[in-house]
Design a protein around this motif. Structure first.
Motif, mmCIF file in Angstrom:
data_model
loop_
_atom_site.group_PDB
_atom_site.id
_atom_site.type_symbol
_atom_site.label_atom_id
_atom_site.label_comp_id
_atom_site.label_asym_id
_atom_site.label_seq_id
_atom_site.Cartn_x
_atom_site.Cartn_y
_atom_site.Cartn_z
ATOM 1 N N PRO A 590 29.113 45.943 22.726
ATOM 2 C CA PRO A 590 27.811 46.441 22.237
ATOM 3 C C PRO A 590 26.628 45.884 23.008
ATOM 4 O O PRO A 590 25.520 46.446 22.938
ATOM 5 C CB PRO A 590 27.780 45.962 20.774
ATOM 6 C CG PRO A 590 29.199 45.726 20.405
ATOM 7 C CD PRO A 590 29.868 45.253 21.650
ATOM 8 N N LEU A 591 26.843 44.782 23.735
ATOM 9 C CA LEU A 591 25.769 44.171 24.513
ATOM 10 C C LEU A 591 25.767 44.665 25.956
ATOM 11 O O LEU A 591 25.049 44.123 26.794
ATOM 12 C CB LEU A 591 25.905 42.650 24.471
ATOM 13 C CG LEU A 591 25.838 42.029 23.071
ATOM 14 C CD1 LEU A 591 26.108 40.531 23.138
ATOM 15 C CD2 LEU A 591 24.481 42.303 22.433
ATOM 16 N N GLY A 592 26.560 45.700 26.243
ATOM 17 C CA GLY A 592 26.563 46.299 27.573
ATOM 18 C C GLY A 592 27.453 45.603 28.578
ATOM 19 O O GLY A 592 27.368 45.884 29.777
ATOM 20 N N VAL A 593 28.335 44.712 28.122
ATOM 21 C CA VAL A 593 29.220 43.982 29.032
ATOM 22 C C VAL A 593 30.569 44.689 29.093
ATOM 23 O O VAL A 593 31.210 44.921 28.054
ATOM 24 C CB VAL A 593 29.417 42.527 28.565
ATOM 25 C CG1 VAL A 593 30.390 41.798 29.488
ATOM 26 C CG2 VAL A 593 28.080 41.813 28.509
ATOM 27 N N THR A 594 31.016 45.040 30.292
ATOM 28 C CA THR A 594 32.300 45.737 30.456
ATOM 29 C C THR A 594 33.330 44.903 31.201
ATOM 30 O O THR A 594 34.510 45.267 31.230
ATOM 31 C CB THR A 594 32.094 47.055 31.210
ATOM 32 O OG1 THR A 594 31.497 46.780 32.491
ATOM 33 C CG2 THR A 594 31.192 47.996 30.421
ATOM 34 N N GLY A 595 32.918 43.792 31.801
ATOM 35 C CA GLY A 595 33.869 42.943 32.512
ATOM 36 C C GLY A 595 33.187 41.713 33.067
ATOM 37 O O GLY A 595 31.991 41.750 33.390
ATOM 38 N N ILE A 596 33.948 40.614 33.159
ATOM 39 C CA ILE A 596 33.459 39.351 33.720
ATOM 40 C C ILE A 596 34.629 38.725 34.478
ATOM 41 O O ILE A 596 35.766 38.752 33.997
ATOM 42 C CB ILE A 596 32.991 38.361 32.622
ATOM 43 C CG1 ILE A 596 32.029 39.021 31.639
ATOM 44 C CG2 ILE A 596 32.362 37.120 33.234
ATOM 45 C CD1 ILE A 596 31.706 38.170 30.418
ATOM 46 N N ASP A 597 34.367 38.149 35.616
ATOM 47 C CA ASP A 597 35.420 37.431 36.333
ATOM 48 C C ASP A 597 35.772 36.142 35.594
ATOM 49 O O ASP A 597 34.889 35.415 35.118
ATOM 50 C CB ASP A 597 34.971 37.089 37.764
ATOM 51 C CG ASP A 597 34.925 38.314 38.670
ATOM 52 O OD1 ASP A 597 35.587 39.313 38.347
ATOM 53 O OD2 ASP A 597 34.212 38.265 39.690
ATOM 54 N N MET A 598 37.064 35.865 35.500
ATOM 55 C CA MET A 598 37.507 34.616 34.877
ATOM 56 C C MET A 598 37.203 33.426 35.772
ATOM 57 O O MET A 598 37.133 33.580 36.983
ATOM 58 C CB MET A 598 39.008 34.680 34.595
ATOM 59 C CG MET A 598 39.412 35.716 33.559
ATOM 60 S SD MET A 598 41.178 35.636 33.163
ATOM 61 C CE MET A 598 41.912 36.201 34.705
ATOM 62 N N PRO A 599 37.072 32.234 35.158
ATOM 63 C CA PRO A 599 37.142 31.947 33.732
ATOM 64 C C PRO A 599 35.849 32.333 33.025
ATOM 65 O O PRO A 599 34.769 32.310 33.627
ATOM 66 C CB PRO A 599 37.356 30.435 33.699
ATOM 67 C CG PRO A 599 36.677 29.927 34.938
ATOM 68 C CD PRO A 599 36.913 30.988 35.973
ATOM 69 N N LEU A 600 35.982 32.654 31.745
ATOM 70 C CA LEU A 600 34.839 33.119 30.967
ATOM 71 C C LEU A 600 34.072 31.924 30.414
ATOM 72 O O LEU A 600 34.034 31.665 29.206
ATOM 73 C CB LEU A 600 35.313 34.032 29.832
ATOM 74 C CG LEU A 600 36.180 35.234 30.249
ATOM 75 C CD1 LEU A 600 36.547 36.072 29.043
ATOM 76 C CD2 LEU A 600 35.471 36.085 31.298
#
Length: 615
Positions: A590-600
């Protein structure tokens, strides 16, 4: 299947680029070696923290020129490995060389920082992945281009990790008609990469489950129902998948249903919606996996250039007093196999588990074995042990028939006693048979004294455990901190010989998977210098960071294994990384985030939230 045709005909295609960061294995005990050369005898004794002492002896003979029968490798008590102690390292051979030059014992032990620099690393993939599907949600194909970091040179099992243990398992538990993996090994001036708990399977499971979540968003459907729609139906004696391998057995949907019912999935989704209304962000991650382990078969090892066999052997020996010793070629180092194998023998022979001794890790008194890794010790080594025990039991049955003056076909065995069918009062214990066999006072004609047997087991196929894991996380949108609120692991490894040990293996693997998802990652500078060279800079998970795990299971025996068992040592690490990752992304969508490189890490998550909101 025709992957290109499947993509050409697809209604929907989803894509992603996945970074599987480098990880550093961290066993409790660092690598160490003590070498003692006895010049007058021409013999070398090497105490080693190895996962496979017989292979160290074999390779050590090639390196030193010392005949193999003049080398003794001892690795009886090893403080963990997770794959990092599969290779034979130069340090062991340097210690051996120095001992040969000085004619005195030489000891070497790595510091933790030396281990970070010189012990193998894990993972390190850049993956360009895509999935094809129909508008109704039927997955038709997966294809990837994977650049797998090898480090500066090839380590022992390195080429097999992104290939046979990764590319062949792209179907997971799903009925997918076509898969394709183009794998490129990449050399760099970094520490070599090799097998680390899961070894290729976590990376494969991650990309499958990540793509399914992306497909669910694209289709506007529930990610669980999308998974359910594509599961392979129940099978008990083989199922061919697109990569050419044959799964042994599987019954995936009941375990999925069990886990979903346990967490009350629909209630979780309702709670998630209520939390979002008040500005709190909970995420739910669901993973279905199937993996390949229990390495052999030896023919496959030879075909792919492994350079060795993958069978195992065992010797079971009764002493005259009725106590039992088992000598095994595998090399457990923290998995609890001493207990598991004693239970196997106690069950097979009808003796008390306390009357069984398991001897391992010393090449001077154990049979040849190919090591402990790839969730193979119970599957392959345990099978060899069971076969040896059955040979012992059959010899004892023949002797009991002779002493009871009955036909062998009329002699039954139960709870450690042989008795004549229909006359349980006419019986002999297996301990009595052990005494008679060893004193040899009254043996059938042609029977040799002693009560012992050896067996070799080369599996006809791998085994394929499977499971469903669920993670529930909460993310603080103001600082990016991720808290795992709940984790449920449902796994099927066939019959569980020791459920407590099974649970312990799942716990350890899950935590290591969480570590990759949230904290761990190797960093080099532009000159190839390791920046995360100590515990100060390399973040490991700690016990206070986790909720209590909830462990569930079903039992689907492997049809080709003598015990019906499948591996369990790596399943937690295989499933948990992507389960937590998908939960975090689910929370942040819902905050517009679709992916992040690990580690989070909190910083990365906070930055992604700001970017997603256009800040």
């Amino acid at each position: 299947g025709d992957t290109d045709a499947a993509f050409a005909d697809a209604d929907v295609i989803v894509k992603d680029t996945i970074l599987q960061q480098r990880l550093i294995p961290n066993a409790m005990e660092p690598r160490s070696a003590v070498a003692n050369w006895i010049r007058s005898m021409g013999e070398l004794t090497l105490w080693s923290t190895s996962q496979n002492p017989h292979i160290v002896r074999f390779l050590g003979s090639l390196v030193t020129g010392i005949p193999e029968h003049k080398i003794r490798v001892i690795a009886t008590e090893v403080g963990g490995g997770f794959g990092s102690k599969i290779p034979m390292y130069a340090d062991e051979m340097i210690a051996s060389f120095c001992s040969m030059q000085l004619n005195r014992p030489v000891k070497w032990t790595a510091t933790r920082s030396e281990g970070f620099l010189a012990t193998i690393h894990g993972r390190d993939h850049i993956e360009h992945v895509e999935m094809a599907a129909t508008r109704e949600g039927k997955i038709t194909a997966i294809r990837t281009v994977v650049y797998a970091g090898m480090g500066a040179y090839l380590s022992t099992a390195a080429p097999g990790v992104p290939t046979i243990l990764h590319g062949l398992i792209y179907s997971g538990p799903y009925d997918i008609g076509a898969t394709r993996a183009d794998i490129y090994g990449v050399f760099s001036n970094t520490t070599p990469v090799d097998a680390y708990r899961g070894a290729g399977r976590p990376e494969a499971t991650f990309l499958i489950e990540r793509l399914i979540d992306l497909l669910a968003v694209e289709l506007g459907t529930d990610p669980v129902e999308l998974r359910r729609k594509n599961l392979i139906p129940k099978f008990e004696d083989g199922h061919d998948v697109a990569s050419g391998i044959t799964y042994d057995s599987g019954d995936y949907e009941p375990l999925l249903n069990m886990v979903l019912g346990h967490v009350d999935y629909q209630a979780l989704r309702q709670e998630q919606a209520r939390m979002r209304e008040r500005g709190a962000y909970m995420g739910i991650g669901v993973t279905c996996y199937a993996e390949i382990c229990g390495l052999g078969p030896s023919q496959v090892a030879g075909a792919v250039g492994f350079g060795g066999g993958l069978w195992e052997s065992a010797i079971v020996r009764f002493h005259p007093t009725g106590k039992v010793n088992a000598y095994i070629g595998t090399a457990p180092h923290g998995q609890g196999e001493e207990t598991t194998f004693a239970q196997i023998l106690a069950d097979e022979l009808g003796v008390d588990v306390d009357d069984v001794g398991i001897i391992h890790g010393d090449t001077s008194n154990t049979p040849m074995g190919w090591g402990t890794y790839g969730s193979r010790t119970t599957v392959v080594g345990g099978a060899a042990l069971a076969l040896a025990a059955r040979k012992v039991k059959e010899k004892a049955r023949l002797l009991a028939a002779h002493l009871l003056e009955a036909a062998e076909a009329d002699v039954e065995y139960e709870d450690g006693k042989f008795f004549v069918k229909g006359s349980p009062d006419q019986s002999k214990t297996i301990q009595e048979m052990a005494t008679m066999a060893n004193v040899a006072w009254n043996l059938p004609e042609g029977m040799e004294p002693g009560l012992e047997a050896s067996a070799f087991y080369d599996p006809p196929n791998f085994v394929y455990p499977f499971g469903t894991h669920v993670a529930v996380v909460e993310v603080d949108k103001d600082n990016g901190n991720v808290v795992i609120k709940r984790y449920v692991a449902g796994d099927d490894c066939g019959p569980q010989i020791n459920p407590m040990i099974v649970e312990g293996q799942i716990h350890g693997g899950v935590v290591q998977g969480w570590g990759q998802a949230l904290w761990e990652g190797v960093v080099y500078d532009d000159n190839g210098q390791l920046l995360t060279g100590s515990m100060t800079d390399y973040a490991l998970p700690r016990a206070h960071m986790f909720p209590d795990m909830e462990i569930l299971s079903t039992v689907t025996p492997s049809p080709h294994n003598p015990l019906g068992v499948k591996g369990i040592g790596e399943t937690g690490a295989i499933a948990s990384t992507v389960t937590v990752y998908n939960a975090v992304i689910d929370a942040l969508r819902p905050l517009g985030v679709t992916g992040i490189d690990m580690p989070l890490t909190p910083e990365k998550v906070w930055q992604a939230i700001r970017q997603g909101q256009g800040s």
